[in-house]
Design an enzyme around this catalytic site. Sequence first.
Site: not given
Length: 438
Positions: A17, A46, A188, A202, A206, A307
């Site tokens: 990202v 960083a 993937g 996950d 959320k 993505g």
Amino acid sequence: MTDYRRLRVALLGAGAVGSQVASLLLRHGDELADRAGARLELAGIAVRDVDAPRDVDLPRELFTTDAETLITGADIVIELMGGIEPARSHILLGLGSGADVVTANKALLATRGPEIFDAASRVGASVYYEAAAAGAIPIIRPLRDSLAGDRVVRIMGIVNGTTNYILDRMDGEGADFADVLADAQRLGYAEADPTADVEGYDAAQKAAILASLAFHTAVPLEAVHREGITTITADMIEEAREAGFVIKLLAVCERLGNGGDESISVRVYPALVPRDHPLGAVHGANNAVFVEAEAAGSLMFYGAGAGGVQTASAVLGDVVSAARRHIAGGTGVGESTRANLPVVSIGHVLTRYQITLEVADEAGVLATIAGLLSDGDVSVATLVQTVIPAEDGADGETARLIIGTHRATDDALSAAVDRLAASDVVERVVSVLRVEGE
Ligand code: NAP
């Protein structure tokens, strides 16, 4: 060209990202300046390793391993490192030194959200996190801003692309979970260690974030009931299809009761969804969030849940909001926990079950089963019986029963399933799934 004020942007992380965010910030500087009313100057990025290859070409001189110095000179800090530490400390440092913060870090917000939001409100700054739930899909801003004058009753979300990809392929191809998972890993769509996705962790993070926002309540991750999809078989998918359903891993955030007696339920589990429900048509790795609000009615938000570049779009929207606030000054709007509603355990939630059993095909079996259900105040809404012919030489025939129950508490329904499993007339409990979205 308008002579805008300059804001220094510190980017923490240049992975999937972060590298896309940096690229868009550098390429779309003029458009972003006109939207934000400020020129967004990427002061540095960083990372752990300044020489690591990146997904996109970025100027080498922007990279640093000294995150602290970068943060303390910034007006806006974008945290895209992921994980709890040092992301948490860096965000707190940014807020403490006067920056507004943008993050996509669902793991951090679901576990340490209150600490981060308190730190922001103490200094009058804001934390933006559109990308932390459902990637590119605008859902945080609609819940926080567009629906601010409404009351959200229920959110049902497909918020994990990996599990939707797996379930959708099982549904389309009649394939087994393990085979599709292996293929998803090869392509993937799934991590080498798929636990966070397939066990629902996950999605639970959320769900905690969405429910906290929708219900003005700090929902701890531990309060989210969580089940994954590893027990879903090709047979269950086929049965669901025959009954007009599709199986989806859902994050459900629901307001229960009313008046002074309100509570909320937050849960993640695979559920039967009617095929003609908008969520039933969400294919592949896409995400969708279905919101029901008292005044607005039903709203559906749909798109890419992950993505690099897609998520970067949501991050940049937040950066523009942060820049506008920074320019306008004044106090940032904090997270509201004014309702602070209790989160009820799954046992108290009213749902409908669909139970598939194999039973001896004998007189009186149906009455016994109806009795075992009604003993616990569970009543039968639908019943489909098919006879499975006996194999050569085997005694008697077996019947497959698909029982749809009326709504009852989850405690009552699971106790009824236990009674069925222990009964002599039941040969096998084939599957038990909750029904949502009817
Ligand atoms: P990623 O590809 O693993 O990249 C992480 C980046 O952070 C790397 O550049 C890494 O530096 C840097 N980093 C990690 N630990 C660090 C440390 N201790 N000090 C300095 N830099 C450090 O992660 P991502 O996929 O971009 O995800 C970033 C965030 O977005 C996460 O919170 C994730 O949950 C969230 N998110 C991701 C997606 C997605 O589709 N990927 C979607 C929605 C939300 P090096 O490169 O030098 O190792």
